[in-house]
Write a protein that holds these residues in place. Sequence first.
Motif, PDB file in Angstrom:
ATOM      1  N   ALA A   1       0.918  -1.450   0.032  1.00 16.84           N
ATOM      2  CA  ALA A   1       0.040   0.015   0.157  1.00 16.84           C
ATOM      3  C   ALA A   1       0.970   1.332   0.021  1.00 16.84           C
ATOM      4  O   ALA A   1       0.461   2.296  -0.734  1.00 16.84           O
TER       5      ALA A   1
ATOM      6  N   TYR B   1       2.662   1.685  -3.466  1.00 17.36           N
ATOM      7  CA  TYR B   1       1.771   2.044  -4.431  1.00 17.36           C
ATOM      8  C   TYR B   1       1.326   3.478  -4.084  1.00 17.36           C
ATOM      9  O   TYR B   1       1.186   4.281  -5.223  1.00 17.36           O
ATOM     10  N   ALA B   2       1.091   4.027  -3.007  1.00 15.84           N
ATOM     11  CA  ALA B   2       0.705   5.268  -2.951  1.00 15.84           C
ATOM     12  C   ALA B   2       1.797   6.471  -2.794  1.00 15.84           C
ATOM     13  O   ALA B   2       1.371   7.350  -3.317  1.00 15.84           O
TER      14      ALA B   2
ATOM     15  N   VAL C   1       1.062  10.078  -4.778  1.00 15.97           N
ATOM     16  CA  VAL C   1       0.789  11.089  -3.759  1.00 15.97           C
ATOM     17  C   VAL C   1       1.887  12.189  -4.184  1.00 15.97           C
ATOM     18  O   VAL C   1       1.553  13.286  -4.477  1.00 15.97           O
TER      19      VAL C   1
ATOM     20  N   MET D   1      -9.085   3.711   0.076  1.00 16.36           N
ATOM     21  CA  MET D   1      -7.722   4.453   0.122  1.00 16.36           C
ATOM     22  C   MET D   1      -7.455   3.954  -1.331  1.00 16.36           C
ATOM     23  O   MET D   1      -7.071   4.982  -2.182  1.00 16.36           O
ATOM     24  N   PHE D   2      -7.512   2.641  -1.909  1.00 15.99           N
ATOM     25  CA  PHE D   2      -6.875   2.332  -2.971  1.00 15.99           C
ATOM     26  C   PHE D   2      -7.536   2.952  -4.311  1.00 15.99           C
ATOM     27  O   PHE D   2      -7.220   3.199  -5.483  1.00 15.99           O
TER      28      PHE D   2
ATOM     29  N   LEU E   1      -6.513   6.382  -4.584  1.00 22.19           N
ATOM     30  CA  LEU E   1      -5.124   6.498  -5.502  1.00 22.19           C
ATOM     31  C   LEU E   1      -5.300   6.178  -7.016  1.00 22.19           C
ATOM     32  O   LEU E   1      -4.615   6.701  -7.774  1.00 22.19           O
TER      33      LEU E   1
ATOM     34  N   SER F   1      -4.521   8.499 -10.077  1.00 23.79           N
ATOM     35  CA  SER F   1      -3.331   8.002 -10.959  1.00 23.79           C
ATOM     36  C   SER F   1      -3.895   7.951 -12.477  1.00 23.79           C
ATOM     37  O   SER F   1      -2.988   8.394 -13.363  1.00 23.79           O
TER      38      SER F   1
ATOM     39  N   LEU G   1      -5.432  14.650  -4.468  1.00 16.81           N
ATOM     40  CA  LEU G   1      -5.878  13.428  -3.599  1.00 16.81           C
ATOM     41  C   LEU G   1      -7.133  13.887  -2.798  1.00 16.81           C
ATOM     42  O   LEU G   1      -7.828  12.903  -2.631  1.00 16.81           O
TER      43      LEU G   1
END
Length: 258
Positions: free
Chosen positions: A26, A29-30, A34, A130-131, A134, A138, A151
């Motif tokens: 996580a 990936y973030a 961000v 969250m995912f 993100l 993206s 975000l």
Amino acid sequence: MKQHSAQARWELHTQRPLLALAVAFALAYAVPIVDSSAGRPLTLTCTVVEWVVWGSFAADYLVRLVLARQRRDFVRTHWLDLCAVILPILQPLRLLRLVATLTLVGRRARMASQIQLTTYVGGAVIGLLMFGSLAVLSVERDSPNGNIKTLGDAVWWSFTTMTTVGYGDHAPTTGMGRILAVGLMLSGIALLGVVTANIAAWFISRFEKDDVEERRQTAAIEALTEEVRALRAEVAAMAALGGGVRQPVPEGAEEHSR
């Protein structure tokens, strides 16, 4: 049976390490999403971490397959795990690695009997929020017609989409963004149904417990009432028997009365 026990022990011992790897995934990936100004070394490091985590889940699947007593049945009942392992190989996209890792984490979390349903649902909501934020950020940030640029916009959009409110102030414009929106909508509806069912089951169980306790107390009162009735009947019978029998008079008592 021995192999089945070995598989169960493996799943128990690897539960926490895999969840820790999922947290690492996580973060990896973030960070590049961000921090859009992240340099190539940091981005490459995050990509390596993602692949390492995916490789760990793939190795876990293979070990469980080897330890399974009926391997064909294992493949048939764990086909979703197999798809999550194969998809990133066929098309090494970050989004597919995200979906694969979420799927594998969810499957392993359901296997853990110590994880309560409420905890699992809460974790699923936070993870999807969250995912989803993100992922949509993206794919939408560089879209010329998109309005999800930060975000905060992505989190707000994910929240309104998961709850099926859909204010419409933020909406995806790319094909992948719309696919993510459909996934979040369906996931939100499913999780809302699970939460509602869980709350309803809790109330029903509470009412059933109260009903069982009330029936137990009623049965105890009825049993005590029957015992009291039996004792009264016995006392009445003894009193009637004692009244019908003439008591013996002591010697001399009759002359003294004269």
